[in-house]
Write a protein that holds these residues in place. Sequence first.
Motif, PDB file in Angstrom:
ATOM      1  N   GLU A  59      29.366  50.271  33.878  1.00  0.00           N
ATOM      2  CA  GLU A  59      29.664  51.636  33.503  1.00  0.00           C
ATOM      3  C   GLU A  59      29.639  52.527  34.832  1.00  0.00           C
ATOM      4  OE1 GLU A  59      28.516  55.526  31.210  1.00  0.00           O
ATOM      5  OE2 GLU A  59      27.556  53.740  30.633  1.00  0.00           O
ATOM      6  N   MET A  60      28.538  52.497  35.674  1.00  0.00           N
ATOM      7  CA  MET A  60      28.316  52.915  37.042  1.00  0.00           C
ATOM      8  C   MET A  60      29.368  52.597  37.920  1.00  0.00           C
ATOM      9  SD  MET A  60      25.036  52.995  39.226  1.00  0.00           S
ATOM     10  CE  MET A  60      24.577  51.358  39.159  1.00  0.00           C
ATOM     11  N   MET A  61      29.684  51.314  37.948  1.00  0.00           N
ATOM     12  CA  MET A  61      30.836  50.943  38.746  1.00  0.00           C
ATOM     13  C   MET A  61      32.314  51.624  38.386  1.00  0.00           C
ATOM     14  SD  MET A  61      29.707  47.000  39.839  1.00  0.00           S
ATOM     15  CE  MET A  61      31.210  46.599  40.718  1.00  0.00           C
ATOM     16  N   MET A  62      32.612  51.634  37.095  1.00  0.00           N
ATOM     17  CA  MET A  62      33.800  52.092  36.542  1.00  0.00           C
ATOM     18  C   MET A  62      33.993  53.627  36.818  1.00  0.00           C
ATOM     19  SD  MET A  62      34.110  50.224  32.883  1.00  0.00           S
ATOM     20  CE  MET A  62      35.648  50.826  32.480  1.00  0.00           C
ATOM     21  N   GLN A  66      42.352  50.020  39.981  1.00  0.00           N
ATOM     22  CA  GLN A  66      42.670  50.105  38.567  1.00  0.00           C
ATOM     23  C   GLN A  66      42.207  48.692  38.102  1.00  0.00           C
ATOM     24  OE1 GLN A  66      46.649  50.980  39.213  1.00  0.00           O
ATOM     25  NE2 GLN A  66      46.614  53.031  38.797  1.00  0.00           N
ATOM     26  N   ARG A  67      42.372  47.772  39.071  1.00  0.00           N
ATOM     27  CA  ARG A  67      41.942  46.125  38.324  1.00  0.00           C
ATOM     28  C   ARG A  67      40.462  46.219  38.130  1.00  0.00           C
ATOM     29  NH1 ARG A  67      45.299  44.375  42.469  1.00  0.00           N
ATOM     30  NH2 ARG A  67      43.349  43.684  43.778  1.00  0.00           N
ATOM     31  N   ASN A  68      39.840  47.167  39.189  1.00  0.00           N
ATOM     32  CA  ASN A  68      38.362  46.921  39.016  1.00  0.00           C
ATOM     33  C   ASN A  68      37.910  47.478  37.481  1.00  0.00           C
ATOM     34  OD1 ASN A  68      38.065  45.984  41.462  1.00  0.00           O
ATOM     35  ND2 ASN A  68      37.393  47.725  42.448  1.00  0.00           N
ATOM     36  N   VAL A  69      38.446  48.626  37.099  1.00  0.00           N
ATOM     37  CA  VAL A  69      38.110  49.137  36.027  1.00  0.00           C
ATOM     38  C   VAL A  69      38.515  48.158  34.876  1.00  0.00           C
ATOM     39  CG1 VAL A  69      38.957  51.040  34.361  1.00  0.00           C
ATOM     40  CG2 VAL A  69      38.531  51.556  36.705  1.00  0.00           C
ATOM     41  N   GLU A  70      39.387  47.502  34.826  1.00  0.00           N
ATOM     42  CA  GLU A  70      39.857  46.545  33.907  1.00  0.00           C
ATOM     43  C   GLU A  70      38.706  45.163  33.902  1.00  0.00           C
ATOM     44  OE1 GLU A  70      41.928  46.933  31.356  1.00  0.00           O
ATOM     45  OE2 GLU A  70      42.137  49.058  32.281  1.00  0.00           O
ATOM     46  N   GLN A  71      38.677  44.864  35.024  1.00  0.00           N
ATOM     47  CA  GLN A  71      37.745  43.901  35.222  1.00  0.00           C
ATOM     48  C   GLN A  71      36.216  44.109  34.501  1.00  0.00           C
ATOM     49  OE1 GLN A  71      37.499  42.655  39.302  1.00  0.00           O
ATOM     50  NE2 GLN A  71      38.367  40.869  39.031  1.00  0.00           N
TER      51      GLN A  71
END
Length: 133
Positions: A84-87, A123-128
Amino acid sequence: YISQNTEMGKSSIKQLIEVVKNEEFRRVVESQYREYDEMYDLAHQALEKRNKEAKSVSPMAKISSYIMINVNAMADGSVSSMAEMMMKGSNKGIIEITKHLNDMQKADPDVRKLAERLLKFEQRNVEQLKPYL
């Protein structure tokens, strides 16, 4: 901004890797670090090519991130809270890079391409990270 975004991403992930215990999540985080590192290098090459210097992330921003990661790790430390923090960081990056892309309609095509790559990466980071919530 690309340089600052990727610098902050690298700094935060480097800190986070020290507290991640889940191996699968660690691999995702390390992969994201490598991509931030590559884009950081590309941003600096683009700046050098244009005889410009990067603006570093402020020490206060780095300290704030450092404290947030450590407090979060001590308070909860779950993969879910770290994801969550990374997102949240990636979502902030998405917002900022989108603003910059909207402002740089006539920017150098190479710089714009790198900015678009950064946006897609965030955007990919969020999905990952979604499966880890």
